[in-house]
Design a protein around this motif. Sequence first.
Motif, PDB file in Angstrom:
ATOM      1  N   GLY A  30       1.098  -1.397   0.114  1.00  0.00           N
ATOM      2  CA  GLY A  30      -0.084  -0.272  -0.024  1.00  0.00           C
ATOM      3  C   GLY A  30       1.022   1.399   0.138  1.00  0.00           C
ATOM      4  N   THR A  31       1.978   1.391   0.917  1.00  0.00           N
ATOM      5  CA  THR A  31       2.936   1.725   0.124  1.00  0.00           C
ATOM      6  C   THR A  31       3.620   2.520  -0.871  1.00  0.00           C
ATOM      7  OG1 THR A  31       3.196   1.875   3.268  1.00  0.00           O
ATOM      8  CG2 THR A  31       4.635   3.391   1.505  1.00  0.00           C
ATOM      9  N   HIS A  32       3.623   1.429  -1.589  1.00  0.00           N
ATOM     10  CA  HIS A  32       4.468   1.342  -2.414  1.00  0.00           C
ATOM     11  C   HIS A  32       3.932   2.242  -3.461  1.00  0.00           C
ATOM     12  CE1 HIS A  32       5.190  -0.038  -6.729  1.00  0.00           C
ATOM     13  NE2 HIS A  32       4.151  -0.316  -6.757  1.00  0.00           N
ATOM     14  N   LEU A  33       2.562   1.925  -3.770  1.00  0.00           N
ATOM     15  CA  LEU A  33       1.076   2.890  -4.194  1.00  0.00           C
ATOM     16  C   LEU A  33       0.926   3.858  -3.555  1.00  0.00           C
ATOM     17  CD1 LEU A  33      -2.424  -0.502  -4.007  1.00  0.00           C
ATOM     18  CD2 LEU A  33      -0.016   0.375  -5.821  1.00  0.00           C
ATOM     19  N   GLY A  38       0.835   8.163  -5.734  1.00  0.00           N
ATOM     20  CA  GLY A  38      -0.383   9.352  -4.054  1.00  0.00           C
ATOM     21  C   GLY A  38      -1.701   8.631  -3.950  1.00  0.00           C
ATOM     22  N   SER A  39      -2.191   7.960  -3.514  1.00  0.00           N
ATOM     23  CA  SER A  39      -3.084   6.490  -2.815  1.00  0.00           C
ATOM     24  C   SER A  39      -2.616   5.449  -2.714  1.00  0.00           C
ATOM     25  CB  SER A  39      -4.506   7.119  -3.786  1.00  0.00           C
ATOM     26  OG  SER A  39      -5.498   6.658  -3.066  1.00  0.00           O
ATOM     27  N   GLY A  40      -3.132   5.259  -1.409  1.00  0.00           N
ATOM     28  CA  GLY A  40      -3.136   3.850  -0.842  1.00  0.00           C
ATOM     29  C   GLY A  40      -2.587   3.350   0.210  1.00  0.00           C
ATOM     30  N   ALA A  41      -2.007   4.537   0.684  1.00  0.00           N
ATOM     31  CA  ALA A  41      -1.158   4.055   1.632  1.00  0.00           C
ATOM     32  C   ALA A  41      -2.003   3.897   3.027  1.00  0.00           C
ATOM     33  CB  ALA A  41      -0.464   5.070   2.561  1.00  0.00           C
ATOM     34  N   PHE A  42      -1.960   2.368   4.127  1.00  0.00           N
ATOM     35  CA  PHE A  42      -2.717   2.166   5.243  1.00  0.00           C
ATOM     36  C   PHE A  42      -2.384   3.268   6.535  1.00  0.00           C
ATOM     37  CE2 PHE A  42      -3.019  -0.883   2.076  1.00  0.00           C
ATOM     38  CZ  PHE A  42      -4.240  -1.589   1.858  1.00  0.00           C
ATOM     39  N   ASN A  43      -2.706   4.228   6.021  1.00  0.00           N
ATOM     40  CA  ASN A  43      -2.438   4.480   7.939  1.00  0.00           C
ATOM     41  C   ASN A  43      -3.446   6.056   8.232  1.00  0.00           C
ATOM     42  OD1 ASN A  43      -0.787   5.185   9.961  1.00  0.00           O
ATOM     43  ND2 ASN A  43       0.468   4.325   9.168  1.00  0.00           N
ATOM     44  N   GLU A  44      -3.400   6.452   9.260  1.00  0.00           N
ATOM     45  CA  GLU A  44      -3.479   7.504   9.639  1.00  0.00           C
ATOM     46  C   GLU A  44      -3.757   9.057   8.699  1.00  0.00           C
ATOM     47  OE1 GLU A  44      -2.105   5.983  12.433  1.00  0.00           O
ATOM     48  OE2 GLU A  44      -3.307   5.560  13.048  1.00  0.00           O
ATOM     49  N   ILE A  45      -3.925   9.896   8.199  1.00  0.00           N
ATOM     50  CA  ILE A  45      -3.914  11.097   7.493  1.00  0.00           C
ATOM     51  C   ILE A  45      -2.338  11.776   8.125  1.00  0.00           C
ATOM     52  CG2 ILE A  45      -4.444  13.073   6.609  1.00  0.00           C
ATOM     53  CD1 ILE A  45      -7.458  12.877   6.098  1.00  0.00           C
ATOM     54  N   PHE A  46      -2.243  11.973   9.121  1.00  0.00           N
ATOM     55  CA  PHE A  46      -1.310  12.846   9.561  1.00  0.00           C
ATOM     56  C   PHE A  46       0.335  12.431   9.205  1.00  0.00           C
ATOM     57  CE2 PHE A  46      -1.921  10.629  13.463  1.00  0.00           C
ATOM     58  CZ  PHE A  46      -0.672  10.395  14.260  1.00  0.00           C
ATOM     59  N   VAL A  47       0.104  10.663   9.760  1.00  0.00           N
ATOM     60  CA  VAL A  47       1.189  10.583   9.608  1.00  0.00           C
ATOM     61  C   VAL A  47       1.723   9.952   7.893  1.00  0.00           C
ATOM     62  CG1 VAL A  47       2.131   7.474   9.732  1.00  0.00           C
ATOM     63  CG2 VAL A  47       0.334   8.808  11.624  1.00  0.00           C
ATOM     64  N   VAL A  48       0.082  10.096   7.087  1.00  0.00           N
ATOM     65  CA  VAL A  48       0.532  10.278   5.826  1.00  0.00           C
ATOM     66  C   VAL A  48       1.391  10.976   5.307  1.00  0.00           C
ATOM     67  CG1 VAL A  48      -0.258   9.565   3.428  1.00  0.00           C
ATOM     68  CG2 VAL A  48      -0.716   8.064   5.086  1.00  0.00           C
ATOM     69  N   GLN A  49       0.698  11.856   5.794  1.00  0.00           N
ATOM     70  CA  GLN A  49       1.631  13.758   5.620  1.00  0.00           C
ATOM     71  C   GLN A  49       3.027  13.821   6.059  1.00  0.00           C
ATOM     72  OE1 GLN A  49      -0.135  15.728   3.946  1.00  0.00           O
ATOM     73  NE2 GLN A  49       1.457  17.146   3.628  1.00  0.00           N
ATOM     74  N   MET A  50       3.359  13.443   6.896  1.00  0.00           N
ATOM     75  CA  MET A  50       5.169  12.950   7.292  1.00  0.00           C
ATOM     76  C   MET A  50       5.777  12.497   6.646  1.00  0.00           C
ATOM     77  SD  MET A  50       5.499  12.114  11.254  1.00  0.00           S
ATOM     78  CE  MET A  50       3.743  12.990  12.582  1.00  0.00           C
ATOM     79  N   LEU A  51       5.166  11.475   5.911  1.00  0.00           N
ATOM     80  CA  LEU A  51       5.785  10.522   4.361  1.00  0.00           C
ATOM     81  C   LEU A  51       5.694  11.894   2.941  1.00  0.00           C
ATOM     82  CD1 LEU A  51       7.376   8.092   3.450  1.00  0.00           C
ATOM     83  CD2 LEU A  51       5.376   6.998   2.629  1.00  0.00           C
ATOM     84  N   LEU A  86      -1.633  -3.474  15.957  1.00  0.00           N
ATOM     85  CA  LEU A  86      -1.142  -3.536  14.640  1.00  0.00           C
ATOM     86  C   LEU A  86      -1.491  -2.098  13.810  1.00  0.00           C
ATOM     87  CD1 LEU A  86      -3.605  -6.425  12.784  1.00  0.00           C
ATOM     88  CD2 LEU A  86      -1.151  -6.448  13.808  1.00  0.00           C
ATOM     89  N   GLY A  87      -2.190  -1.210  14.429  1.00  0.00           N
ATOM     90  CA  GLY A  87      -1.993   0.318  13.857  1.00  0.00           C
ATOM     91  C   GLY A  87      -0.589   1.102  14.562  1.00  0.00           C
ATOM     92  N   GLY A  88       0.296   0.548  15.513  1.00  0.00           N
ATOM     93  CA  GLY A  88       0.875   1.058  15.698  1.00  0.00           C
ATOM     94  C   GLY A  88       2.032   0.047  15.178  1.00  0.00           C
ATOM     95  N   SER A  89       2.567  -1.342  15.072  1.00  0.00           N
ATOM     96  CA  SER A  89       3.446  -1.831  14.695  1.00  0.00           C
ATOM     97  C   SER A  89       3.677  -2.144  13.561  1.00  0.00           C
ATOM     98  CB  SER A  89       3.184  -3.611  15.167  1.00  0.00           C
ATOM     99  OG  SER A  89       1.805  -3.912  14.697  1.00  0.00           O
ATOM    100  N   LEU A  90       1.910  -2.910  12.193  1.00  0.00           N
ATOM    101  CA  LEU A  90       1.917  -2.543  10.416  1.00  0.00           C
ATOM    102  C   LEU A  90       1.737  -1.426  10.885  1.00  0.00           C
ATOM    103  CD1 LEU A  90       0.464  -5.966  10.856  1.00  0.00           C
ATOM    104  CD2 LEU A  90       3.085  -5.121  10.956  1.00  0.00           C
ATOM    105  N   MET A  91       0.526  -0.619  10.290  1.00  0.00           N
ATOM    106  CA  MET A  91       0.611   0.408   9.518  1.00  0.00           C
ATOM    107  C   MET A  91       1.265   1.646   9.580  1.00  0.00           C
ATOM    108  SD  MET A  91      -4.091   0.214  10.339  1.00  0.00           S
ATOM    109  CE  MET A  91      -4.305   1.228   9.412  1.00  0.00           C
ATOM    110  N   THR A  92       1.596   1.984  11.093  1.00  0.00           N
ATOM    111  CA  THR A  92       2.259   3.110  11.164  1.00  0.00           C
ATOM    112  C   THR A  92       4.107   2.661  11.782  1.00  0.00           C
ATOM    113  OG1 THR A  92       1.286   3.852  12.720  1.00  0.00           O
ATOM    114  CG2 THR A  92       3.077   4.320  12.884  1.00  0.00           C
ATOM    115  N   GLY A  93       4.099   1.827  11.951  1.00  0.00           N
ATOM    116  CA  GLY A  93       6.113   0.962  12.362  1.00  0.00           C
ATOM    117  C   GLY A  93       6.698   0.505  10.395  1.00  0.00           C
ATOM    118  N   VAL A  94       5.306  -0.212  10.341  1.00  0.00           N
ATOM    119  CA  VAL A  94       6.342  -1.300   9.013  1.00  0.00           C
ATOM    120  C   VAL A  94       5.822  -0.165   7.759  1.00  0.00           C
ATOM    121  CG1 VAL A  94       5.994  -2.648   7.263  1.00  0.00           C
ATOM    122  CG2 VAL A  94       6.196  -3.389  10.007  1.00  0.00           C
ATOM    123  N   GLY A  95       4.232   0.413   7.553  1.00  0.00           N
ATOM    124  CA  GLY A  95       4.132   0.852   6.075  1.00  0.00           C
ATOM    125  C   GLY A  95       4.583   2.254   5.805  1.00  0.00           C
TER     126      GLY A  95
END
Length: 214
Positions: A30-33, A38-51, A86-95
């Motif tokens: 999803g991060t690759h997408l 420009g779409s596809g990340a599995f995370n909160e908006i503010f975390v994706v905004q950091m990326l 899973l939110g903190g470990s996979l979606m945020t940490g790994v993703g």
Amino acid sequence: MSRSKLNELLMSPWAFPLLLGLAAAGVVAGTHLYITTGSGAFNEIFVVQMLEEGLKGGSYAAAAGFAAGFLVARVLEGPLVGVLDLGGSLMTGVGIGIPAVLLASGIRWPLESFGLSLLLGLAVGVAIGSVIIVIRKVMPQGISASGTGVMMGAGNATGQYLGPLIILSAIQYSIPAGLGAFVGAAIFYKLRRPIAGGAILGAMILGSLFPVQG
């Protein structure tokens, strides 16, 4: 295969790293997408905004520091409380965290290929799952059960206060989306369900039926 055999297989210790690897593969993909389309990340908006800030400006310090820190904390916390967030470990940490670290190091090729991003996520997920299983094996009996109820309830308790904020955000986006969020939240409240979910679904339904004309 019978249901009892399947349940025994899925609940075995060695199956956990594999299942975690499959979930992490999807998250990194999803991060690759997001990076490529420009779409596809599995995370909160503010975390994706950091990326996103890193992709635009070249500085991934915020995303790497915040998300990678989440990953370390959740991996250490999982064996202690008996539940892996899973939110903190996979979606945020790994993703977000691991991709941000790779991008900051100039390593882009695993994230620019869909297949390689799947393999990266699978490898990371299996590694994290293996570490958690090892920690649980060496931990004294009884310690791993403490705190599970607190962790399971924390997110739900916090989510109760997000409903009004979601409704206000939907109203700012458009009147139909705001109306849908209000109706959805009211229905979920009547059904004794978290109103945040109803507000999101209502805003999505009416917002898509009556899109903003630009």
